[in-house]
Design a protein around this motif. Sequence first.
Motif, PDB file in Angstrom:
ATOM      1  N   GLY B   9       0.817  -1.210   0.000  1.00  0.00           N
ATOM      2  CA  GLY B   9       0.000   0.000   0.000  1.00  0.00           C
ATOM      3  C   GLY B   9       0.848   1.257   0.000  1.00  0.00           C
ATOM      4  N   GLY B  10       0.198   2.386  -0.201  1.00  0.00           N
ATOM      5  CA  GLY B  10       0.902   3.659  -0.203  1.00  0.00           C
ATOM      6  C   GLY B  10       0.100   4.746  -0.867  1.00  0.00           C
ATOM      7  N   LEU B  11       0.752   5.881  -1.111  1.00  0.00           N
ATOM      8  CA  LEU B  11       0.117   7.017  -1.759  1.00  0.00           C
ATOM      9  C   LEU B  11       0.365   6.925  -3.262  1.00  0.00           C
ATOM     10  CD1 LEU B  11      -1.250   9.815  -1.689  1.00  0.00           C
ATOM     11  CD2 LEU B  11       1.036  10.799  -1.288  1.00  0.00           C
ATOM     12  N   VAL B  12      -0.701   7.039  -4.027  1.00  0.00           N
ATOM     13  CA  VAL B  12      -0.575   6.924  -5.485  1.00  0.00           C
ATOM     14  C   VAL B  12      -1.500   7.939  -6.139  1.00  0.00           C
ATOM     15  CG1 VAL B  12      -2.318   5.099  -5.569  1.00  0.00           C
ATOM     16  CG2 VAL B  12      -0.647   5.302  -7.419  1.00  0.00           C
ATOM     17  N   LYS B  13      -1.100   8.451  -7.287  1.00  0.00           N
ATOM     18  CA  LYS B  13      -1.906   9.448  -7.991  1.00  0.00           C
ATOM     19  C   LYS B  13      -3.055   8.799  -8.761  1.00  0.00           C
ATOM     20  CE  LYS B  13       1.565  13.086  -8.710  1.00  0.00           C
ATOM     21  NZ  LYS B  13       2.326  12.729  -7.512  1.00  0.00           N
ATOM     22  N   PRO B  14      -4.131   9.516  -8.954  1.00  0.00           N
ATOM     23  CA  PRO B  14      -5.247   8.974  -9.750  1.00  0.00           C
ATOM     24  C   PRO B  14      -4.776   8.537 -11.129  1.00  0.00           C
ATOM     25  CG  PRO B  14      -5.913  10.980  -8.646  1.00  0.00           C
ATOM     26  CD  PRO B  14      -4.433  10.848  -8.421  1.00  0.00           C
ATOM     27  N   GLY B  15      -5.309   7.409 -11.567  1.00  0.00           N
ATOM     28  CA  GLY B  15      -4.956   6.872 -12.869  1.00  0.00           C
ATOM     29  C   GLY B  15      -3.770   5.930 -12.849  1.00  0.00           C
ATOM     30  N   ARG B  16      -3.022   5.947 -11.755  1.00  0.00           N
ATOM     31  CA  ARG B  16      -1.844   5.089 -11.668  1.00  0.00           C
ATOM     32  C   ARG B  16      -2.217   3.688 -11.192  1.00  0.00           C
ATOM     33  NH1 ARG B  16       3.105   7.885 -11.567  1.00  0.00           N
ATOM     34  NH2 ARG B  16       2.866   9.731 -12.897  1.00  0.00           N
ATOM     35  N   SER B  17      -1.189   2.833 -11.064  1.00  0.00           N
ATOM     36  CA  SER B  17      -1.386   1.438 -10.663  1.00  0.00           C
ATOM     37  C   SER B  17      -0.616   1.109  -9.402  1.00  0.00           C
ATOM     38  CB  SER B  17      -0.923   0.507 -11.785  1.00  0.00           C
ATOM     39  OG  SER B  17      -1.684   0.695 -12.958  1.00  0.00           O
ATOM     40  N   LEU B  18      -1.030   0.026  -8.776  1.00  0.00           N
ATOM     41  CA  LEU B  18      -0.375  -0.445  -7.550  1.00  0.00           C
ATOM     42  C   LEU B  18      -0.618  -1.941  -7.455  1.00  0.00           C
ATOM     43  CD1 LEU B  18       1.115   1.184  -5.296  1.00  0.00           C
ATOM     44  CD2 LEU B  18      -1.024   1.105  -3.984  1.00  0.00           C
ATOM     45  N   ARG B  19       0.322  -2.680  -6.916  1.00  0.00           N
ATOM     46  CA  ARG B  19       0.096  -4.106  -6.681  1.00  0.00           C
ATOM     47  C   ARG B  19       0.250  -4.396  -5.198  1.00  0.00           C
ATOM     48  NH1 ARG B  19       3.251  -9.556  -8.754  1.00  0.00           N
ATOM     49  NH2 ARG B  19       4.728  -8.919  -7.137  1.00  0.00           N
ATOM     50  N   LEU B  20      -0.790  -4.976  -4.625  1.00  0.00           N
ATOM     51  CA  LEU B  20      -0.769  -5.401  -3.237  1.00  0.00           C
ATOM     52  C   LEU B  20      -0.440  -6.881  -3.158  1.00  0.00           C
ATOM     53  CD1 LEU B  20      -3.995  -3.629  -1.908  1.00  0.00           C
ATOM     54  CD2 LEU B  20      -1.676  -2.699  -2.198  1.00  0.00           C
ATOM     55  N   SER B  21       0.295  -7.251  -2.118  1.00  0.00           N
ATOM     56  CA  SER B  21       0.637  -8.649  -1.894  1.00  0.00           C
ATOM     57  C   SER B  21       0.053  -9.119  -0.577  1.00  0.00           C
ATOM     58  CB  SER B  21       2.160  -8.820  -1.844  1.00  0.00           C
ATOM     59  OG  SER B  21       2.759  -8.425  -3.053  1.00  0.00           O
ATOM     60  N   CYS B  22      -0.241 -10.396  -0.535  1.00  0.00           N
ATOM     61  CA  CYS B  22      -0.733 -11.038   0.680  1.00  0.00           C
ATOM     62  C   CYS B  22       0.080 -12.314   0.847  1.00  0.00           C
ATOM     63  CB  CYS B  22      -2.215 -11.341   0.544  1.00  0.00           C
ATOM     64  SG  CYS B  22      -2.906 -12.408   1.836  1.00  0.00           S
ATOM     65  N   HIS B  79       3.226 -19.005  -1.672  1.00  0.00           N
ATOM     66  CA  HIS B  79       2.208 -18.656  -0.675  1.00  0.00           C
ATOM     67  C   HIS B  79       1.822 -17.186  -0.758  1.00  0.00           C
ATOM     68  CE1 HIS B  79       2.872 -22.304   2.202  1.00  0.00           C
ATOM     69  NE2 HIS B  79       2.955 -22.654   0.945  1.00  0.00           N
ATOM     70  N   PHE B  80       1.633 -16.697  -1.978  1.00  0.00           N
ATOM     71  CA  PHE B  80       1.261 -15.304  -2.187  1.00  0.00           C
ATOM     72  C   PHE B  80      -0.048 -15.194  -2.959  1.00  0.00           C
ATOM     73  CE2 PHE B  80       4.235 -12.016  -0.943  1.00  0.00           C
ATOM     74  CZ  PHE B  80       5.375 -12.718  -0.592  1.00  0.00           C
ATOM     75  N   ALA B  81      -0.819 -14.202  -2.583  1.00  0.00           N
ATOM     76  CA  ALA B  81      -1.940 -13.743  -3.398  1.00  0.00           C
ATOM     77  C   ALA B  81      -1.679 -12.273  -3.703  1.00  0.00           C
ATOM     78  CB  ALA B  81      -3.265 -13.903  -2.664  1.00  0.00           C
ATOM     79  N   TYR B  82      -2.136 -11.846  -4.884  1.00  0.00           N
ATOM     80  CA  TYR B  82      -1.883 -10.474  -5.306  1.00  0.00           C
ATOM     81  C   TYR B  82      -3.183  -9.795  -5.712  1.00  0.00           C
ATOM     82  CZ  TYR B  82       2.824 -12.399  -5.805  1.00  0.00           C
ATOM     83  OH  TYR B  82       4.030 -13.025  -5.576  1.00  0.00           O
ATOM     84  N   LEU B  83      -3.209  -8.502  -5.502  1.00  0.00           N
ATOM     85  CA  LEU B  83      -4.307  -7.670  -6.000  1.00  0.00           C
ATOM     86  C   LEU B  83      -3.676  -6.545  -6.799  1.00  0.00           C
ATOM     87  CD1 LEU B  83      -7.325  -6.920  -6.080  1.00  0.00           C
ATOM     88  CD2 LEU B  83      -6.948  -5.549  -4.013  1.00  0.00           C
ATOM     89  N   GLN B  84      -3.896  -6.586  -8.109  1.00  0.00           N
ATOM     90  CA  GLN B  84      -3.395  -5.546  -9.007  1.00  0.00           C
ATOM     91  C   GLN B  84      -4.462  -4.477  -9.153  1.00  0.00           C
ATOM     92  OE1 GLN B  84      -0.326  -5.330 -10.596  1.00  0.00           O
ATOM     93  NE2 GLN B  84      -0.974  -3.306 -11.331  1.00  0.00           N
TER      94      GLN B  84
END
Lengths: 111, 122
Positions: B9-22, B79-84
Amino acid sequence: QSVLTQPPSVSAAPGQKVTISCSGSSSNIGNNYVSWFQQLPQTAPKLLIYENNMRPSGIPDRFSGSKSGTSATLGITGLQTGDEADYYCGTWDSTLGSGYVFGTGTKVTVL
Amino acid sequence: EVQLVESGGGLVKPGRSLRLSCTASGFTFGDYGMGWFRQAPGKGLEWVGFIRSKAYGGTTDYAASVRGRFSISREDSKHFAYLQLNSLKSEDTAVYYCARANCRGGSCFDYWGQGTLVTVSS
């Protein structure tokens, strides 16, 4: 936009009992198992009740769940100050594209 | 002991992308479906999406609010799940949680991570 309806808040004195209702429809509660979650301030949700009335290991029997038709109820007896939290019901919804749905959430206050 | 830990997680600008890991530990990750959820500041819980175990095809479902922008994947060997998260909007600002599906028919989510905050702002 929650599909399931809960009262915004309930309150009672320590040692007393509270019940929280969760109203849905045939596409969710009526045909699927209901879970209840407790969310203490600034923490992740914690499973309290699953399959309508089952308690995970470690959850005291002060917490109980029931379901009838398209409604479910969470009961908390012997209320303690540590029970002050938000409580959510949740279940799968069979309507195409709906996925897992939650209740609107209920704040429990110990007076 | 079952543990789930989100990150990314973090700060991101509108329109950009981020990938979360679990990342998961304490159980046979590949045997379970995994859900992603979010909670906007001061709001209730919202389901984001779900990925089934490989035994059930590893298929995914998404909430209408994120369909076409978000995608879920898994890497069982690690042992990872991701949310793009793509094409992010200000209304995607929330704490994002992953949780393990369990109980009969995957009807409950019995373990949750601590959450990771995503803030979408210019």
